[in-house]
Motif scaffolding. Sequence first.
Motif, PDB file in Angstrom:
ATOM      1  N   GLU A   1     -27.144 -39.836 -23.502  1.00  0.00           N
ATOM      2  CA  GLU A   1     -26.340 -41.060 -23.487  1.00  0.00           C
ATOM      3  C   GLU A   1     -27.225 -42.285 -23.275  1.00  0.00           C
ATOM      4  O   GLU A   1     -27.016 -43.335 -23.903  1.00  0.00           O
ATOM      5  CB  GLU A   1     -25.278 -40.979 -22.385  1.00  0.00           C
ATOM      6  CG  GLU A   1     -24.422 -42.219 -22.217  1.00  0.00           C
ATOM      7  CD  GLU A   1     -23.524 -42.538 -23.407  1.00  0.00           C
ATOM      8  OE1 GLU A   1     -22.880 -43.603 -23.382  1.00  0.00           O
ATOM      9  OE2 GLU A   1     -23.479 -41.744 -24.365  1.00  0.00           O
TER      10      GLU A   1
ATOM     11  N   ARG B   1     -28.764 -42.960 -26.513  1.00  0.00           N
ATOM     12  CA  ARG B   1     -27.778 -43.493 -27.458  1.00  0.00           C
ATOM     13  C   ARG B   1     -27.607 -44.998 -27.285  1.00  0.00           C
ATOM     14  O   ARG B   1     -27.366 -45.735 -28.251  1.00  0.00           O
ATOM     15  CB  ARG B   1     -26.433 -42.791 -27.256  1.00  0.00           C
ATOM     16  CG  ARG B   1     -25.380 -43.149 -28.296  1.00  0.00           C
ATOM     17  CD  ARG B   1     -24.053 -42.478 -27.978  1.00  0.00           C
ATOM     18  NE  ARG B   1     -23.382 -43.095 -26.845  1.00  0.00           N
ATOM     19  CZ  ARG B   1     -22.602 -44.174 -26.910  1.00  0.00           C
ATOM     20  NH1 ARG B   1     -22.391 -44.771 -28.082  1.00  0.00           N
ATOM     21  NH2 ARG B   1     -22.025 -44.675 -25.831  1.00  0.00           N
ATOM     22  N   LEU B   2     -27.719 -45.475 -26.058  1.00  0.00           N
ATOM     23  CA  LEU B   2     -27.518 -46.886 -25.758  1.00  0.00           C
ATOM     24  C   LEU B   2     -28.760 -47.743 -26.001  1.00  0.00           C
ATOM     25  O   LEU B   2     -28.706 -48.967 -25.844  1.00  0.00           O
ATOM     26  CB  LEU B   2     -27.057 -47.040 -24.304  1.00  0.00           C
ATOM     27  CG  LEU B   2     -25.690 -46.422 -23.977  1.00  0.00           C
ATOM     28  CD1 LEU B   2     -25.415 -46.498 -22.485  1.00  0.00           C
ATOM     29  CD2 LEU B   2     -24.581 -47.105 -24.763  1.00  0.00           C
TER      30      LEU B   2
END
Length: 205
Positions: free
Chosen positions: A31, A34-35
């Motif tokens: 995550e 992903r950011l």
Amino acid sequence: MELQQVVENRRSIRKFKSDSVSEKHIHELIEAARLAPSGTNLQPTRYIIIKSEEAREQLKGCTPLPFVSQAPVTIVALIDKQSVMSQGNRMKELREAEAFVDTPLDKANESSEDYSKRRATLDENAIKAYLTLNAAIAIDHITLKATDLGLGTCWVMMFDKEKLHSMLNIDDRYEAVALIPVGYPDQDPAQRPRLQLEEILLKEV
């Protein structure tokens, strides 16, 4: 952990405890990746998680570094070589999100097809370098988030790409650019030598 502490505490870890890494933590690492920002929000990086005993055993034949397969988890970071063809769509999304307000980019109206044609004329090595640079940002997010979670990582590029691709049955559109072993550190290395600020800051103008 405060960001400054994370930055100061991050180390390349080459010795890991046998303790497993939770699915929650693995998800948090991906995550964080992903950011990560990427040029024109292209988001070209993909990931494969290696954690089974069988896969880790096979990984031994892909790298001369034993600690990579000894880590309870290894993240394979790959670039999607076809992602560059979606740049027109990514730019459209950014405009719709008002990312370019008050900039010249807000006025540009190049179509997805125009972007695809322009990218098709670029040198293959230039495209690969561009995608890899973007992947590097995502990988660094992983290493910093891992430190925040009390995990250790090491950014590894010493591996046999052909063997790794064969082992993981990776489609030709993807190319592995780094292995990131992840686990709880079984060592506490000192801070690595770094150049002084005055050695890297060339000038202010």
